[in-house]
Design an enzyme around this catalytic site. Structure first.
Site, PDB file in Angstrom:
ATOM      1  N   ARG A 165      40.777  44.763  52.202  1.00 25.66           N
ATOM      2  CA  ARG A 165      40.966  43.418  51.645  1.00 25.66           C
ATOM      3  C   ARG A 165      42.009  42.611  52.420  1.00 25.66           C
ATOM      4  O   ARG A 165      41.878  41.402  52.596  1.00 25.66           O
ATOM      5  CB  ARG A 165      41.391  43.517  50.170  1.00 25.66           C
ATOM      6  CG  ARG A 165      40.339  44.087  49.243  1.00 25.66           C
ATOM      7  CD  ARG A 165      40.844  44.194  47.812  1.00 25.66           C
ATOM      8  NE  ARG A 165      41.260  42.903  47.290  1.00 25.66           N
ATOM      9  CZ  ARG A 165      40.427  41.994  46.766  1.00 25.66           C
ATOM     10  NH1 ARG A 165      39.148  42.267  46.656  1.00 25.66           N
ATOM     11  NH2 ARG A 165      40.887  40.847  46.332  1.00 25.66           N
TER      12      ARG A 165
ATOM     13  N   TRP B  33      34.846  39.013  51.666  1.00 29.22           N
ATOM     14  CA  TRP B  33      34.603  38.750  53.093  1.00 29.22           C
ATOM     15  C   TRP B  33      34.947  40.001  53.907  1.00 29.22           C
ATOM     16  O   TRP B  33      34.191  40.403  54.789  1.00 29.22           O
ATOM     17  CB  TRP B  33      35.452  37.559  53.527  1.00 29.22           C
ATOM     18  CG  TRP B  33      35.247  37.094  54.937  1.00 29.22           C
ATOM     19  CD1 TRP B  33      34.315  36.196  55.369  1.00 29.22           C
ATOM     20  CD2 TRP B  33      35.992  37.490  56.092  1.00 29.22           C
ATOM     21  NE1 TRP B  33      34.435  35.999  56.719  1.00 29.22           N
ATOM     22  CE2 TRP B  33      35.457  36.786  57.194  1.00 29.22           C
ATOM     23  CE3 TRP B  33      37.060  38.362  56.313  1.00 29.22           C
ATOM     24  CZ2 TRP B  33      35.954  36.922  58.490  1.00 29.22           C
ATOM     25  CZ3 TRP B  33      37.549  38.505  57.606  1.00 29.22           C
ATOM     26  CH2 TRP B  33      36.998  37.784  58.681  1.00 29.22           C
TER      27      TRP B  33
ATOM     28  N   GLU C 296      48.215  35.502  37.310  1.00 22.37           N
ATOM     29  CA  GLU C 296      47.382  36.681  37.029  1.00 22.37           C
ATOM     30  C   GLU C 296      47.275  37.625  38.232  1.00 22.37           C
ATOM     31  O   GLU C 296      47.023  38.820  38.074  1.00 22.37           O
ATOM     32  CB  GLU C 296      45.975  36.246  36.601  1.00 22.37           C
ATOM     33  CG  GLU C 296      45.896  35.604  35.228  1.00 22.37           C
ATOM     34  CD  GLU C 296      46.442  34.170  35.179  1.00 22.37           C
ATOM     35  OE1 GLU C 296      46.482  33.503  36.229  1.00 22.37           O
ATOM     36  OE2 GLU C 296      46.856  33.747  34.078  1.00 22.37           O
ATOM     37  N   ASN C 297      47.470  37.094  39.435  1.00 21.45           N
ATOM     38  CA  ASN C 297      47.339  37.935  40.638  1.00 21.45           C
ATOM     39  C   ASN C 297      48.424  39.025  40.728  1.00 21.45           C
ATOM     40  O   ASN C 297      48.292  39.986  41.485  1.00 21.45           O
ATOM     41  CB  ASN C 297      47.344  37.086  41.921  1.00 21.45           C
ATOM     42  CG  ASN C 297      46.077  36.297  42.134  1.00 21.45           C
ATOM     43  OD1 ASN C 297      46.100  35.207  42.707  1.00 21.45           O
ATOM     44  ND2 ASN C 297      44.941  36.824  41.696  1.00 21.45           N
ATOM     45  N   TRP C 298      49.495  38.892  39.915  1.00 21.31           N
ATOM     46  CA  TRP C 298      50.514  39.961  39.881  1.00 21.31           C
ATOM     47  C   TRP C 298      49.913  41.268  39.379  1.00 21.31           C
ATOM     48  O   TRP C 298      50.478  42.337  39.591  1.00 21.31           O
ATOM     49  CB  TRP C 298      51.683  39.564  38.971  1.00 21.31           C
ATOM     50  CG  TRP C 298      52.550  38.466  39.510  1.00 21.31           C
ATOM     51  CD1 TRP C 298      52.659  37.206  39.009  1.00 21.31           C
ATOM     52  CD2 TRP C 298      53.445  38.520  40.638  1.00 21.31           C
ATOM     53  NE1 TRP C 298      53.557  36.463  39.753  1.00 21.31           N
ATOM     54  CE2 TRP C 298      54.051  37.245  40.755  1.00 21.31           C
ATOM     55  CE3 TRP C 298      53.779  39.517  41.563  1.00 21.31           C
ATOM     56  CZ2 TRP C 298      54.974  36.937  41.754  1.00 21.31           C
ATOM     57  CZ3 TRP C 298      54.701  39.222  42.559  1.00 21.31           C
ATOM     58  CH2 TRP C 298      55.285  37.946  42.645  1.00 21.31           C
TER      59      TRP C 298
ATOM     60  N   ARG D  65      34.513  28.831  38.078  1.00 24.60           N
ATOM     61  CA  ARG D  65      35.565  28.758  37.061  1.00 24.60           C
ATOM     62  C   ARG D  65      36.833  28.205  37.702  1.00 24.60           C
ATOM     63  O   ARG D  65      36.941  28.129  38.924  1.00 24.60           O
ATOM     64  CB  ARG D  65      35.811  30.150  36.447  1.00 24.60           C
ATOM     65  CG  ARG D  65      36.087  31.263  37.449  1.00 24.60           C
ATOM     66  CD  ARG D  65      36.344  32.611  36.749  1.00 24.60           C
ATOM     67  NE  ARG D  65      36.523  33.681  37.704  1.00 24.60           N
ATOM     68  CZ  ARG D  65      35.569  34.537  38.094  1.00 24.60           C
ATOM     69  NH1 ARG D  65      34.356  34.445  37.590  1.00 24.60           N
ATOM     70  NH2 ARG D  65      35.823  35.470  38.995  1.00 24.60           N
TER      71      ARG D  65
ATOM     72  N   ASP E  17      39.022  31.246  47.462  1.00 23.16           N
ATOM     73  CA  ASP E  17      38.581  32.526  46.906  1.00 23.16           C
ATOM     74  C   ASP E  17      37.561  33.212  47.824  1.00 23.16           C
ATOM     75  O   ASP E  17      36.821  32.541  48.542  1.00 23.16           O
ATOM     76  CB  ASP E  17      37.973  32.280  45.511  1.00 23.16           C
ATOM     77  CG  ASP E  17      37.900  33.556  44.693  1.00 23.16           C
ATOM     78  OD1 ASP E  17      38.520  34.559  45.078  1.00 23.16           O
ATOM     79  OD2 ASP E  17      37.215  33.541  43.649  1.00 23.16           O
ATOM     80  N   GLY E  18      37.559  34.532  47.787  1.00 27.42           N
ATOM     81  CA  GLY E  18      36.541  35.298  48.504  1.00 27.42           C
ATOM     82  C   GLY E  18      37.059  36.110  49.682  1.00 27.42           C
ATOM     83  O   GLY E  18      36.272  36.701  50.425  1.00 27.42           O
TER      84      GLY E  18
ATOM     85  N   GLU F 118      36.546  15.598  40.411  1.00 31.04           N
ATOM     86  CA  GLU F 118      35.173  15.976  40.755  1.00 31.04           C
ATOM     87  C   GLU F 118      35.229  17.428  41.218  1.00 31.04           C
ATOM     88  O   GLU F 118      36.092  17.802  42.006  1.00 31.04           O
ATOM     89  CB  GLU F 118      34.635  15.077  41.878  1.00 31.04           C
ATOM     90  CG  GLU F 118      34.494  13.625  41.493  1.00 31.04           C
ATOM     91  CD  GLU F 118      33.483  13.398  40.361  1.00 31.04           C
ATOM     92  OE1 GLU F 118      32.508  14.174  40.270  1.00 31.04           O
ATOM     93  OE2 GLU F 118      33.690  12.458  39.566  1.00 31.04           O
TER      94      GLU F 118
HETATM   95  C1  IPE Z   1      42.103  32.505  41.855  1.00 34.49           C
HETATM   96  O1  IPE Z   1      41.358  33.511  42.479  1.00 34.49           O
HETATM   97  C2  IPE Z   1      43.505  32.528  42.378  1.00 34.49           C
HETATM   98  C3  IPE Z   1      43.664  32.157  43.772  1.00 34.49           C
HETATM   99  C4  IPE Z   1      42.737  31.724  44.567  1.00 34.49           C
HETATM  100  C5  IPE Z   1      44.993  32.278  44.280  1.00 34.49           C
HETATM  101  P1  IPE Z   1      41.100  34.906  41.756  1.00 34.49           P
HETATM  102  O2  IPE Z   1      40.216  35.665  42.652  1.00 34.49           O
HETATM  103  O3  IPE Z   1      42.380  35.547  41.389  1.00 34.49           O
HETATM  104  O4  IPE Z   1      40.355  34.430  40.433  1.00 34.49           O
HETATM  105  P2  IPE Z   1      39.513  35.245  39.338  1.00 34.49           P
HETATM  106  O5  IPE Z   1      40.436  36.213  38.710  1.00 34.49           O
HETATM  107  O6  IPE Z   1      38.382  35.888  40.036  1.00 34.49           O
HETATM  108  O7  IPE Z   1      39.069  34.176  38.405  1.00 34.49           O
HETATM  109  C1  IPE Z   2      41.440  34.859  47.203  1.00 31.52           C
HETATM  110  O1  IPE Z   2      40.599  35.880  47.579  1.00 31.52           O
HETATM  111  C2  IPE Z   2      42.880  35.136  47.568  1.00 31.52           C
HETATM  112  C3  IPE Z   2      43.762  35.404  46.428  1.00 31.52           C
HETATM  113  C4  IPE Z   2      43.433  35.373  45.169  1.00 31.52           C
HETATM  114  C5  IPE Z   2      45.133  35.759  46.748  1.00 31.52           C
HETATM  115  P1  IPE Z   2      40.402  37.173  46.690  1.00 31.52           P
HETATM  116  O2  IPE Z   2      41.419  38.168  47.083  1.00 31.52           O
HETATM  117  O3  IPE Z   2      40.375  36.816  45.255  1.00 31.52           O
HETATM  118  O4  IPE Z   2      38.969  37.661  47.159  1.00 31.52           O
HETATM  119  P2  IPE Z   2      37.779  38.206  46.252  1.00 31.52           P
HETATM  120  O5  IPE Z   2      37.566  37.187  45.165  1.00 31.52           O
HETATM  121  O6  IPE Z   2      38.211  39.513  45.718  1.00 31.52           O
HETATM  122  O7  IPE Z   2      36.622  38.293  47.184  1.00 31.52           O
HETATM  123 MG    MG Z   3      38.917  36.279  43.980  1.00 31.89          MG
END
Ligand code: IPE
Ligand code: IPE
Ligand code: MG
Length: 245
Positions: free
Chosen positions: A33, A25, A67-69, A194, A20-21, A207
């Site tokens: 993004r 970044w 959920e990313n959809w 989370r 994540d992030g 862990e």
């Molecule tokens: C979780 O990251 C899913 C992946 C890393 C692929 P998200 O960035 O989608 O999670 P939430 O919605 O902030 O919890």
């Molecule tokens: C994780 O990074 C990659 C995916 C969920 C696909 P994010 O895209 O969620 O990055 P942030 O959380 O918005 O920084």
């Molecule tokens: Mg994220």
């Protein structure tokens, strides 16, 4: 962080990572993004190689959630394109490192191009046995459990099994991860605390390791740090400390 501090006798058998992030970044550098996702792919390569070098047997990466959809269409499309190009590019790395590719999630919902590329790389790496790399794609932990419930109910209805034989191992065998051991170490980057619907059943006794490092900045050293931290914990599985010693 020194790799030599890692005890090779006490390695986690299965590491899972919520990468994540990427977006934050990129934003920090005034970029789109997408730029974060591209650099996230480089971190994937480092961590896959790092795990294989250490002798980790199973690595599971959360790359795209159910959920990313809901993200903007443009971002979803870019992520899918990036997936195809990374699979094409990294096949060589997987073969050289004797790594088997596996995928979990609702794979049929992915674009056809992603599915065919995935199948091809899985087929070409199927006999590799140094490490299994599982990509969680269009993955949701609740959906996985729901699917297992539906399958089991159907078997009961058709008199294939009796409900009294359903135990934890049978449930396990109906999950996407049926061939994988439970997760020992779950890492999440970017300072979010989370699990975001990832491997809900499989992390029952994992862990948890949270770091503020954003995924594109994650290096082998960060991986080593997480493993050393894991190795300094006492996993009691409900017992007392005295019982373990
Ligand atoms: C979780 O990251 C899913 C992946 C890393 C692929 P998200 O960035 O989608 O999670 P939430 O919605 O902030 O919890
Ligand atoms: C994780 O990074 C990659 C995916 C969920 C696909 P994010 O895209 O969620 O990055 P942030 O959380 O918005 O920084
Ligand atoms: Mg994220």
């Amino acid at each position: 962080m020194n790799e030599k501090l890692i005890n090779k006798e006490k390695l986690p058998e299965h590491i899972a990572i919520i990468m994540d992030g990427n977006g934050r970044w990129a934003k920090q550098q005034g970029k789109l993004r997408v730029f974060g996702h591209e650099n996230g792919a480089k971190a994937v390569k480092r961590v896959v190689e790092g795990c294989a070098e250490l002798g980790i047997k199973n690595l599971t990466l959360y790359a795209f959630s159910t959920e990313n959809w809901k993200r903007p269409k443009m971002e979803v499309e870019t992520l899918m394109k990036l997936l195809v190009s990374s699979l094409k590019k990294e096949l060589k790395t997987l073969l050289q490192n004797n790594i088997k590719l596996n995928a979990i999630g609702n794979i049929e919902t992915l674009p056809k191009k992603v599915q065919s590329e995935l199948l091809e790389v899985m087929e070409k790496t199927k006999d590799n046995n140094r490490m299994t790399l599982t990509m969680a794609l269009s993955y949701g932990g609740r959906e996985e459990i729901k699917n297992a419930v539906v399958e089991l109910c159907t078997k009961v209805k058709n008199n294939i099994i009796s409900p009294d034989i359903i135990d934890e191992s049978i449930i396990n065998n109906h999950l996407y991860t049926q061939n994988l051991p439970d997760v020992d170490l779950l890492i999440r980057t970017s300072g979010e605390y989370r699990v975001s619907n990832f491997l809900l059943w499989q992390i029952a006794y994992a862990e948890l390791y949270f770091t503020k490092t954003l995924w594109p900045d994650f290096t082998k050293e960060h991986l080593w740090e997480a493993i050393i931290n894991y190795q300094n914990r006492e996993r009691r599985f409900g017992k007392t400390s005295e019982q373990l010693n």
